[in-house]
Design a protein around this motif. Structure first.
Motif, PDB file in Angstrom:
ATOM      1  N   LEU A 288      -4.807 -13.062  19.812  1.00 56.86           N
ATOM      2  CA  LEU A 288      -5.523 -12.645  18.610  1.00 56.86           C
ATOM      3  C   LEU A 288      -4.642 -11.699  17.818  1.00 56.86           C
ATOM      4  O   LEU A 288      -3.929 -10.866  18.390  1.00 56.86           O
ATOM      5  N   ARG A 289      -4.695 -11.795  16.489  1.00 54.88           N
ATOM      6  CA  ARG A 289      -3.910 -10.890  15.663  1.00 54.88           C
ATOM      7  C   ARG A 289      -4.628  -9.554  15.543  1.00 54.88           C
ATOM      8  O   ARG A 289      -5.833  -9.511  15.259  1.00 54.88           O
ATOM      9  N   ALA A 290      -3.907  -8.463  15.764  1.00 51.89           N
ATOM     10  CA  ALA A 290      -4.501  -7.130  15.699  1.00 51.89           C
ATOM     11  C   ALA A 290      -4.672  -6.681  14.255  1.00 51.89           C
ATOM     12  O   ALA A 290      -3.924  -7.094  13.365  1.00 51.89           O
TER      13      ALA A 290
ATOM     14  N   VAL B 266       1.105  -7.702  14.471  1.00 54.92           N
ATOM     15  CA  VAL B 266       0.942  -7.334  15.878  1.00 54.92           C
ATOM     16  C   VAL B 266      -0.066  -8.296  16.485  1.00 54.92           C
ATOM     17  O   VAL B 266      -1.163  -8.484  15.945  1.00 54.92           O
ATOM     18  N   TRP B 267       0.306  -8.905  17.619  1.00 54.62           N
ATOM     19  CA  TRP B 267      -0.573  -9.850  18.296  1.00 54.62           C
ATOM     20  C   TRP B 267      -1.003  -9.283  19.641  1.00 54.62           C
ATOM     21  O   TRP B 267      -0.228  -8.615  20.322  1.00 54.62           O
ATOM     22  N   LEU B 268      -2.250  -9.554  20.000  1.00 55.81           N
ATOM     23  CA  LEU B 268      -2.822  -9.073  21.251  1.00 55.81           C
ATOM     24  C   LEU B 268      -3.007 -10.243  22.210  1.00 55.81           C
ATOM     25  O   LEU B 268      -3.573 -11.282  21.846  1.00 55.81           O
ATOM     26  N   ARG B 269      -2.535 -10.059  23.457  1.00 58.58           N
ATOM     27  CA  ARG B 269      -2.800 -11.044  24.511  1.00 58.58           C
ATOM     28  C   ARG B 269      -4.082 -10.594  25.187  1.00 58.58           C
ATOM     29  O   ARG B 269      -4.142  -9.552  25.843  1.00 58.58           O
TER      30      ARG B 269
ATOM     31  N   ARG C 183      -9.706 -13.449  14.379  1.00 54.58           N
ATOM     32  CA  ARG C 183      -9.622 -14.845  14.764  1.00 54.58           C
ATOM     33  C   ARG C 183     -10.082 -15.676  13.571  1.00 54.58           C
ATOM     34  O   ARG C 183     -11.264 -15.672  13.228  1.00 54.58           O
ATOM     35  N   GLY C 184      -9.142 -16.355  12.936  1.00 53.28           N
ATOM     36  CA  GLY C 184      -9.500 -17.111  11.744  1.00 53.28           C
ATOM     37  C   GLY C 184     -10.059 -16.195  10.675  1.00 53.28           C
ATOM     38  O   GLY C 184      -9.388 -15.281  10.202  1.00 53.28           O
ATOM     39  N   ASN C 185     -11.295 -16.424  10.304  1.00 55.98           N
ATOM     40  CA  ASN C 185     -11.941 -15.605   9.291  1.00 55.98           C
ATOM     41  C   ASN C 185     -12.947 -14.628   9.889  1.00 55.98           C
ATOM     42  O   ASN C 185     -13.828 -14.137   9.201  1.00 55.98           O
ATOM     43  N   ARG C 186     -12.822 -14.350  11.180  1.00 55.13           N
ATOM     44  CA  ARG C 186     -13.757 -13.444  11.823  1.00 55.13           C
ATOM     45  C   ARG C 186     -13.027 -12.250  12.418  1.00 55.13           C
ATOM     46  O   ARG C 186     -11.888 -12.361  12.879  1.00 55.13           O
TER      47      ARG C 186
END
Length: 464
Positions: free
Chosen positions: A393-395, A384-387, A362-365
């Motif tokens: 959030l990007r995986a 790959v994105w996670l719901r 998430r962003g830089n975390r």
């Protein structure tokens, strides 16, 4: 250069980025906050600290360990990359740069550049016969490219080892078009300078050209597997399938296709279109056969698997197929137990130790997620994105195939080429006018399509 591609003038290398250096200093001390750091770099740091345990104060890359030889087609890739590296070396030499070619283990095979920079590179062992994989030298352009897809630039303090902070590097991996494993990396490194503006596009173009003969050969191998399947099927009435060296199905008859959950009698010659059966034990057995046949061309094996529509084990016999002495895949006969038994340790019902958590960005975390927090994963281009319960959030996973493999046996299932779902988060099943299935997920009530090839596995998993 042969294709007219030239590297543009250098651009900022961000070598003096104080925020990245400050984040690095905190992270090596155990802090998980990586504000101001690109997600690709933050995930690489996490691997270096938690998984590989690389000393961030390492001063030079270690000596490479000798390994077994490689297939002949890899030489074609090395030659193509070497040609491209040599032709561009005079351009990067003027800005204190070197061009490298490494193998799949991160070992530098050759490098080009001006003598002064090559001498300075050797001080860090940025030279042939030293290893630059992430597990050996931490985050760097060549090693991190082995863990990712596409061009990977690593600038200054983004390197995991402080001794390499004066370098600005970029790399790209050339991958096998069948099993997606890396074959080689083309790298570009500049000392206290700037990467050329077109470095990433040049790397991507060079990698694509190096992959072209691999794709051509893979398509030819697919056609030869189909021909071998046809010859065998004309002599035998047993259910039969042809699989490539990665365990993906090239063609299967009606009975075999029902067991594997793939379309029947539909040739998939192109490596990008082959069918993934979604059976870990079947894929593991096929890959074991690939390894055995590479050392013993006469090897034939047998084992048992559990197919999609039934709970009873089915015996299979695996017979490798060669073309001009080159292993191209296997023919799998169902209902037979001919050949040497495949060790059961090689065909687990589920992959060992599925993850308890997934890493997302998430962003830089970095965000550590429990599996129950993830509703489904979706492939979008190269990401790959996670719901999740926290939103999209990007995986950290580099591909949906890789994530699918990691989650096998954890209550997740591949339902479509773009989706892997958490079966525990499915709330409704919709049937279309032509019998097609869709899954309605909980919380946000998103509706996800189920592909025809995955429909049988979905019905079985959900008990419908």
């Amino acid at each position: 250069m042969r294709d007219g591609t030239r590297l543009a003038e250098p651009v900022s290398a961000d070598l003096g980025d104080g925020s990245v250096l400050a984040a690095w200093e905190r992270f090596v001390q155990g802090d998980d906050q990586v504000l101001g750091v690109r997600p690709l770099v933050a995930i690489s740091w996490h691997r270096c600290r938690e998984q590989y345990r690389v000393d961030p104060h390492l001063t030079e890359a270690p000596v490479a360990v000798a390994e077994a030889g490689h297939p002949p087609e890899h030489d074609v890739v090395f030659t193509e990359l070497g040609f491209r590296a040599a032709t561009v070396a005079h351009e990067v030499g003027g800005v204190g740069g070197v061009v490298t070619v490494t193998d799949a283990a991160g070992r530098i095979l050759a490098e080009w550049g001006d003598q002064a920079t090559l001498a300075r590179a050797y001080d860090s062992r940025l030279a042939p016969w030293f290893c630059w994989s992430e597990s050996a030298a931490g985050t760097n352009g060549m090693g991190t490219a082995l863990e990712a897809h596409g061009p990977v630039p690593i600038r200054g303090p983004e390197h995991w080892c402080r001794a390499f902070h004066d370098w600005c590097c970029a790399g790209i991996a050339v991958r096998d078009v069948v099993n997606r494993e890396p074959i080689a990396v083309l790298g570009l490194c500049c000392w206290r300078g700037r990467l050329p503006a077109s470095a990433e596009s040049w790397l991507a173009h060079a990698a694509a050209l190096a992959q072209y003969p691999l794709r051509r050969r893979a398509r030819a191998s697919g056609a030869e597997l189909v021909a071998a399947y046809a010859r065998t099927r004309s002599r035998s009435g047993a259910p039969l399938a042809a699989v490539d060296t990665a365990g993906k199905v090239v063609i299967a008859d009606e009975l075999a296709s029902a067991l594997l959950g793939v379309p029947a009698s539909t040739p998939a010659v192109d490596p990008t279109l082959r069918w993934n059966p979604g059976l870990p034990e079947f894929i593991a057995a096929s890959r074991y056969a690939t390894g055995q046949a590479a050392h013993d061309p006469g090897w034939v094996g047998s084992t048992q698997i559990t197919g999609h529509p039934c709970a009873e084990p089915t015996s299979i016999s695996i017979r490798p197929v060669f073309s001009s002495g080159h292993l191209i895949g296997s023919l799998v006969s169902f209902g037979a137990l001919d050949g040497e038994p495949v060790p059961r340790a090689q065909v687990p019902a589920h992959p060992a130790r599925p993850p308890r958590r997934l890493v997302a960005v998430r962003g830089n975390r970095m965000v550590l997620l429990g599996l129950a927090e993830v509703s489904f994963a979706e492939s979008r281009g190269n990401d790959v994105w996670l719901r999740t319960d926290q939103g999209w959030l990007r995986a950290a996973a580099t591909s949906l195939d890789k994530l699918d493999g990691e989650l096998a046996g954890s209550g997740f299932l591949r339902v479509h080429r773009r989706y892997v779902v958490n079966l525990g988060r499915v709330r409704e099943i919709e049937r279309g006018s032509k019998g097609e299935l869709s899954l309605v997920m909980d919380r946000a009530r998103e509706t996800l399509p189920v592909s025809r090839r995955n429909a049988a596995a979905v019905r079985r998993a959900l008990g419908v």
